[in-house]
Motif scaffolding. Structure first.
Motif, mmCIF file in Angstrom:
data_model
loop_
_atom_site.group_PDB
_atom_site.id
_atom_site.type_symbol
_atom_site.label_atom_id
_atom_site.label_comp_id
_atom_site.label_asym_id
_atom_site.label_seq_id
_atom_site.Cartn_x
_atom_site.Cartn_y
_atom_site.Cartn_z
ATOM 1 N N LEU A 122 0.849 -1.188 0.000
ATOM 2 C CA LEU A 122 0.000 0.000 0.000
ATOM 3 C C LEU A 122 0.886 1.241 0.000
ATOM 4 C CD1 LEU A 122 -2.842 1.308 0.302
ATOM 5 C CD2 LEU A 122 -2.404 1.301 2.770
ATOM 6 N N PHE A 123 0.693 2.116 -0.982
ATOM 7 C CA PHE A 123 1.413 3.387 -1.072
ATOM 8 C C PHE A 123 0.428 4.475 -0.658
ATOM 9 C CE2 PHE A 123 3.647 0.516 -3.771
ATOM 10 C CZ PHE A 123 4.976 0.841 -3.604
ATOM 11 N N PHE A 124 0.832 5.282 0.350
ATOM 12 C CA PHE A 124 -0.099 6.255 0.920
ATOM 13 C C PHE A 124 0.583 7.587 1.170
ATOM 14 C CE2 PHE A 124 -2.560 8.245 4.328
ATOM 15 C CZ PHE A 124 -3.852 8.101 3.834
ATOM 16 N N ASN A 125 0.018 8.640 0.587
ATOM 17 C CA ASN A 125 0.437 10.006 0.852
ATOM 18 C C ASN A 125 -0.784 10.723 1.423
ATOM 19 O OD1 ASN A 125 1.029 12.786 0.667
ATOM 20 N ND2 ASN A 125 2.299 12.506 -1.137
ATOM 21 N N PRO A 126 -0.674 11.275 2.633
ATOM 22 C CA PRO A 126 -1.838 11.922 3.240
ATOM 23 C C PRO A 126 -2.200 13.256 2.592
ATOM 24 C CG PRO A 126 0.073 12.301 4.595
ATOM 25 C CD PRO A 126 0.496 11.349 3.503
ATOM 26 N N GLY A 127 -1.340 13.762 1.719
ATOM 27 C CA GLY A 127 -1.511 15.121 1.213
ATOM 28 C C GLY A 127 -0.907 16.086 2.214
ATOM 29 N N SER A 128 -1.080 17.346 1.993
ATOM 30 C CA SER A 128 -0.523 18.359 2.896
ATOM 31 C C SER A 128 -1.592 18.856 3.855
ATOM 32 C CB SER A 128 0.031 19.534 2.101
ATOM 33 O OG SER A 128 0.412 20.582 2.968
ATOM 34 N N ILE A 129 -1.250 18.927 5.128
ATOM 35 C CA ILE A 129 -2.155 19.447 6.146
ATOM 36 C C ILE A 129 -2.256 20.979 6.050
ATOM 37 C CG2 ILE A 129 -0.391 19.567 7.958
ATOM 38 C CD1 ILE A 129 -4.049 18.511 8.513
ATOM 39 N N SER A 130 -1.368 21.612 5.255
ATOM 40 C CA SER A 130 -1.388 23.076 5.193
ATOM 41 C C SER A 130 -1.479 23.653 3.785
ATOM 42 C CB SER A 130 -0.145 23.652 5.880
ATOM 43 O OG SER A 130 1.016 23.286 5.169
ATOM 44 N N LEU A 131 -0.743 23.091 2.826
ATOM 45 C CA LEU A 131 -0.637 23.689 1.489
ATOM 46 C C LEU A 131 -0.899 22.650 0.396
ATOM 47 C CD1 LEU A 131 2.694 25.608 2.206
ATOM 48 C CD2 LEU A 131 0.411 26.630 2.078
ATOM 49 N N PRO A 132 -2.146 22.220 0.217
ATOM 50 C CA PRO A 132 -2.416 21.189 -0.781
ATOM 51 C C PRO A 132 -2.169 21.694 -2.208
ATOM 52 C CG PRO A 132 -4.468 22.088 0.045
ATOM 53 C CD PRO A 132 -3.361 22.689 0.877
ATOM 54 N N ARG A 133 -1.725 20.776 -3.054
ATOM 55 C CA ARG A 133 -1.481 21.107 -4.460
ATOM 56 C C ARG A 133 -2.361 20.282 -5.396
ATOM 57 N NH1 ARG A 133 4.998 20.876 -3.842
ATOM 58 N NH2 ARG A 133 5.254 22.851 -2.743
ATOM 59 N N ASP A 134 -3.360 19.639 -4.848
ATOM 60 C CA ASP A 134 -4.196 18.766 -5.663
ATOM 61 C C ASP A 134 -5.600 19.325 -5.864
ATOM 62 O OD1 ASP A 134 -5.111 18.387 -3.067
ATOM 63 O OD2 ASP A 134 -4.668 16.247 -3.008
ATOM 64 N N TYR A 140 -5.188 15.022 5.910
ATOM 65 C CA TYR A 140 -4.390 14.083 6.680
ATOM 66 C C TYR A 140 -4.949 12.698 6.385
ATOM 67 C CZ TYR A 140 -8.331 14.065 9.951
ATOM 68 O OH TYR A 140 -9.582 13.947 10.511
ATOM 69 N N GLY A 141 -4.283 11.680 6.904
ATOM 70 C CA GLY A 141 -4.752 10.327 6.659
ATOM 71 C C GLY A 141 -4.842 9.514 7.934
ATOM 72 N N ILE A 142 -5.657 8.483 7.863
ATOM 73 C CA ILE A 142 -5.757 7.505 8.946
ATOM 74 C C ILE A 142 -5.594 6.133 8.314
ATOM 75 C CG2 ILE A 142 -7.230 6.430 10.702
ATOM 76 C CD1 ILE A 142 -6.591 9.242 11.546
ATOM 77 N N ILE A 143 -4.663 5.377 8.849
ATOM 78 C CA ILE A 143 -4.498 3.974 8.467
ATOM 79 C C ILE A 143 -4.875 3.144 9.679
ATOM 80 C CG2 ILE A 143 -2.856 2.162 7.855
ATOM 81 C CD1 ILE A 143 -1.312 4.207 6.224
ATOM 82 N N GLU A 144 -5.742 2.174 9.468
ATOM 83 C CA GLU A 144 -6.109 1.256 10.541
ATOM 84 C C GLU A 144 -5.664 -0.147 10.171
ATOM 85 O OE1 GLU A 144 -9.669 1.750 12.905
ATOM 86 O OE2 GLU A 144 -10.274 3.367 11.541
#
Length: 159
Positions: A122-134, A140-144
């Motif tokens: 599994l490849f996971f990028n949470p993105g940016s908590i402050s400056l998103p570029r998407d 943010y992300g949660i993995i369980e």
């Protein structure tokens, strides 16, 4: 086990703190780089482990560039991603993940949310908590990890 994943806070550590105050049951905190000093604003006790790596905007040599940890019998490889040219694809980081025999790769750097499973990794990028570029909200992300099963989700940061 519930793992909160953050990256690329760039001076907005209070956002991480807000999420941690609002989301319950988090066992582990993972920070995939860029502005580790922001974690000074975060209450870091109460977690089984806090894992942080250095990004391309961190100048603290005490932080590793990458780290492998085991959580609930799953191996996680955490890196910022810039040293694997992540903006140009997964090839380099994929081969490193195979070499390390990990189950999950957590990275940042692109400021964009990303999730993909490839050949059991599994490849996971949470993105940016402050400056998103998407074009999406800060995230943010949660993995369980429960009974060997892995679930991963992105969440919008809401002020």
């Amino acid at each position: 086990m519930k793992v909160a994943i953050f990256s690329d806070s760039h001076g907005q550590g209070w956002r991480i703190n807000q999420v941690l105050n609002e989301v319950s049951g988090i066992n582990y905190l993972v920070f995939a780089g860029d502005k580790f000093a922001d974690l000074n604003e975060v209450k870091l006790d109460g977690f089984e482990e806090v894992v942080a790596v250095r990004g391309n905007h961190n100048f603290n040599p005490e932080l590793p560039r990458e780290k492998v940890v085991e959580i609930a019998d799953k191996k996680l490889f955490i890196t910022h991603g810039d040293n694997y040219n992540i903006k140009y694809g997964l090839d380099t980081i994929y081969y490193r993940a195979e070499e390390l025999a990990v189950d999950i790769v957590v990275f940042g750097h692109t400021h964009s949310r990303f999730i993909k499973e490839d050949n059991g990794i599994l490849f996971f990028n949470p993105g940016s908590i402050s400056l998103p570029r998407d074009g999406a909200a800060p995230a943010y992300g949660i993995i369980e990890i429960n009974n060997g099963e892995i679930t991963a989700e992105h969440y919008d940061f809401i002020k």
